[in-house]
Enzyme design. Structure first.
Site, PDB file in Angstrom:
ATOM      1  N   CYS A 193       0.848  -1.267   0.089  1.00 37.99           N
ATOM      2  CA  CYS A 193       0.107   0.053  -0.048  1.00 37.99           C
ATOM      3  C   CYS A 193       0.911   1.264   0.096  1.00 37.99           C
ATOM      4  O   CYS A 193       1.486   1.444   0.891  1.00 37.99           O
ATOM      5  CB  CYS A 193      -0.893   0.061   1.316  1.00 37.99           C
ATOM      6  N   CYS A 226       0.402   3.365   2.941  1.00 38.82           N
ATOM      7  CA  CYS A 226       1.113   2.977   4.145  1.00 38.82           C
ATOM      8  C   CYS A 226       2.432   3.283   4.137  1.00 38.82           C
ATOM      9  O   CYS A 226       3.030   3.670   5.319  1.00 38.82           O
ATOM     10  CB  CYS A 226       0.783   1.379   4.288  1.00 38.82           C
TER      11      CYS A 226
END
Length: 150
Positions: free
Chosen positions: A58, A61
């Site tokens: 991600c 993230c």
């Protein structure tokens, strides 16, 4: 000159041995939670767990950088607050159980119950204020509930 070199060679292994232990103590404890540990940890009595749910691929993230570790350092002196993270790519049952559909997701748990989902700014001070306020409120409600049982 030979004496200095000999002394350096003697102390080099000691330095290499001690260096990792110094870095361990400066890093805040962010506890990795798995399918085997998640339920037991978040059920700890009178303990607030603020958990980041993420996946390695991600970009959001990844963009957090060291935020989670920095946040962990900021609250490490707070009693009864633990900081955890779950890798949803390896702990899918946990993420399904707590209804994670996007990454990163930040949730606060108290005495095993989900208390709140964090959706505010992603900076240490905002995260800390949220956790302290929500944990205090959850503890107050839990204490009131235990008084009613008596």
């Amino acid at each position: 000159m030979k004496t200095q070199l000999a002394a350096s060679l003697i102390f080099m292994p000691l330095l290499l041995f001690l260096l990792p232990s110094l870095t361990i103590h400066t890093k805040a404890e962010v506890i990795t939670l798995t399918a085997d540990t998640f339920s037991d940890k978040v059920k700890e009595k009178d303990t607030a767990w603020f958990v980041k749910f993420c996946v390695p691929w991600c970009k959001h993230c990844k963009n957090l950088g060291s935020l989670w570790e920095d946040f962990g350092k900021a609250v490490e002196s707070e009693d009864e607050i633990e900081v955890g993270e779950v890798d949803c790519s390896t702990s899918k049952p946990v993420c399904s159980k707590v209804d994670i559909h996007s990454y990163p997701t930040f949730k606060l748990f108290f005495d095993g119950e989900e208390v709140a989902k964090y959706q505010g700014p992603r900076d240490v001070e905002s995260l800390k204020n949220f956790v302290l306020d929500q944990a205090e409120e959850a503890a107050r409600k839990a204490h009131l509930g235990s008084d009613k049982e008596l």
